[in-house]
Design a protein around this motif. Structure first.
Motif: not given
Lengths: 349, 163
Positions: A170-174, A178-186
């Motif tokens: 959850v802290s990574i989402l915060m 975003s929940l999209s893994l592509n956006e998380i990586v970028n």
């Protein structure tokens, strides 16, 4: 038409890569554990025994396929299939590298990811959540004591650790928003002061805590040492898959290893910047190869930690396992979320 | 295309639900219910609510049904115990509750068409859901969390006779 073809090829490549990861991981694990114990490990089949897992696979295929007479046939056959399917499912949303047109082979660049959903992370969680069924049903349908005990242990263990696993991300989402893994990586691209990568482990002090929590829970979710209670051989013979033989046993075996690779790949994506690294991406034609290389290198280092843990730590007792999960990991992940919220609010203000 | 998918998911949901009721073996019932949940998740995706679909699978199919299976396996009913009783004791109660639900369904069907999609739908994002929950629906949201808290305390009280 060409889009459908690309999707089909992507599915095929990712599926094959996930399955080919299994013999590599088996060999890697045996070699690393052997060297940690001052042994050589497999040496005869192929150079340094690299072909040993393939020899084992052929051996397993020719073993007798035994069906216990008291077993519940339908569920007994269904269980390994469920275990395997849910294991591979997680790879459908993981980005493996930047966009590429494969050295000019394609006109439009394609992302190295089967599909980018804006609920990508939840897809992974649903795959993990369904993974329990393979084990539970295997234990129940075998109609035998040890498998049932293994399955019961595994249900309680996976249900408890799944909670902390979800909360630790959850802290990574915060941080990513975003929940999209592509956006998380970028969101993890770039460097601090020119040399520290902006991975989420380094972006906030809570990111590192979340990473540790995630990895511990991941080890427990994949039933690996020191949390391999569902198949503790000293007490339960082989746990939930005691009554399975031949390829059906091999499917459980493969599912376990695919799950390990999946957990490492997800940890890489969420916390270690995915494919981002020095020289990855960019406008060069070979940037995507470097990105893919970074991704694979990070996954392999996490797999090394898996093996390292197995060679180092003794198995927990069952009550210790439950107490650790509920009384330490669960509160710790809640505190991490709170701390991340405070961190973000300070950054914003 | 959407209609085809809708029919597949809807028929699977109904079939699995009916099969769940008519199964003798509680483990089969449980698995049928999981299948029904999956079909429902598919319907949610068709309605443009992938978030709800994923939550449906994680919470209901992944967590709650696993606990159901856990309990069924612990009890592990033998074949005789599974025999249906001749006269179900809860028949009047079951008829009353079932009738109430049927009435509700009938009311819903009078307002909405059987086939087809709700108008003006687009994929709802997680952000929108979060904003709605913490602004327009803050009271129901907080009330349900109190309800869950009460349930947790109740579960602890039941499990631990002496606190």
């Amino acid at each position: 038409m060409i889009e459908l073809l690309i999707i089909a090829v992507k599915c095929l490549v990712v599926f094959t890569a996930a399955l080919l990861g299994v013999p590599f991981m088996v060999w890697f694990e045996r070699k690393v554990v052997a060297h940690m114990q001052m042994r050589l490990g497999p040496m005869y089949v192929g150079p340094h025994g690299v072909l040993q897992p393939f020899a084992d696979a052929i051996k397993l295929m020719f073993k007798e396929d035994f069906l216990p007479p008291q077993a519940n046939k339908v569920v007994y056959y269904l269980a390994p299939v469920l275990g395997m399917t849910t294991a591979v499912l997680a790879f459908s949303v993981i980005p493996f590298g930047p966009q590429t047109n494969l050295f000019g082979l394609l006109k439009e660049p394609i992302p190295l990811q089967v599909t980018d959903l804006n609920i990508g992370l939840l897809i992974i969680f649903s795959a993990t959540a369904m993974g329990v069924y393979g084990i539970v049903l295997a234990g129940w349908s075998s109609n035998s004591k040890y498998p049932l005990l293994g399955a019961l242990r595994s249900t309680a263990q996976m249900a408890s650790y799944e909670l902390s696993l979800g909360l630790s991300t959850v802290s990574i989402l915060m941080l990513a928003g975003s929940l999209s893994l592509n956006e998380i990586v970028n969101a993890q691209a770039g460097l601090y002061w020119g040399f520290i990568p902006r991975w989420f482990v380094f972006q906030s002090p809570t990111g590192f805590a979340a990473f540790l929590l995630y990895f511990i829970c991941g080890v427990a979710e994949t039933n690996r040492a020191p949390f391999d209670l569902p198949e503790a051989e000293t007490e339960l013979v082989a746990g939930f898959h005691t009554e399975y033989s031949s390829m059906k046993f091999a499917m459980f075996f493969m599912a376990e290893y695919v799950n390990m690779i999946a957990v490492s790949a997800i940890a890489t994506t969420l916390f270690l910047g995915g494919w981002h690294g020095w020289g990855a991406g960019g406008d060069t034609s070979y940037g995507w190869v470097i990105g893919l290389g970074w991704f694979v290198a990070k996954v392999i280092s996490l797999l090394f930690v898996y093996v390292w843990l197995r060679a180092t730590l003794p198995r927990l007792r069952y009550d210790q396992l439950m107490a650790f999960g509920w009384k330490f990991l669960f509160p710790a992940s809640l505190v991490t979320i709170l701390a991340t919220a405070l961190w973000i609010s300070r950054q914003v203000s | 295309m959407t209609t085809v998918f809708f029919l597949i998911f809807a028929l699977t949901a109904i079939g699995a639900a009916v099969a769940m009721i008519f199964q003798r073996n509680p483990v089969y019932s449980c698995l049928c219910l999981v299948l029904a949940f999956f079909a429902l998740a598919g319907l949610y995706v068709l309605l443009g609510a992938p978030f709800i679909a994923a939550i449906q699978i994680i919470v209901y199919a992944g967590a709650i049904m696993v606990l159901f299976l856990f309990v069924i396996m612990l009890l592990n009913l033998s074949a005789e115990e599974r025999e249906r009783p001749k006269r179900p004791r809860f028949l009047p109660f079951a008829v009353a509750v079932g009738g109430l639900l049927l009435l509700e369904l009938a009311l819903v069907f009078r307002r909405a068409p059987l086939l087809g999609m709700p108008a003006g739908q687009s994929e709802t994002s997680v952000e929108e859901i979060g904003l709605k929950l913490f602004t327009d629906y803050i009271y129901p949201f907080e009330l349900s969390s109190v309800l869950i808290l009460a349930a947790i305390i109740g579960a602890v009280m039941l499990a631990k006779r002496k606190i």
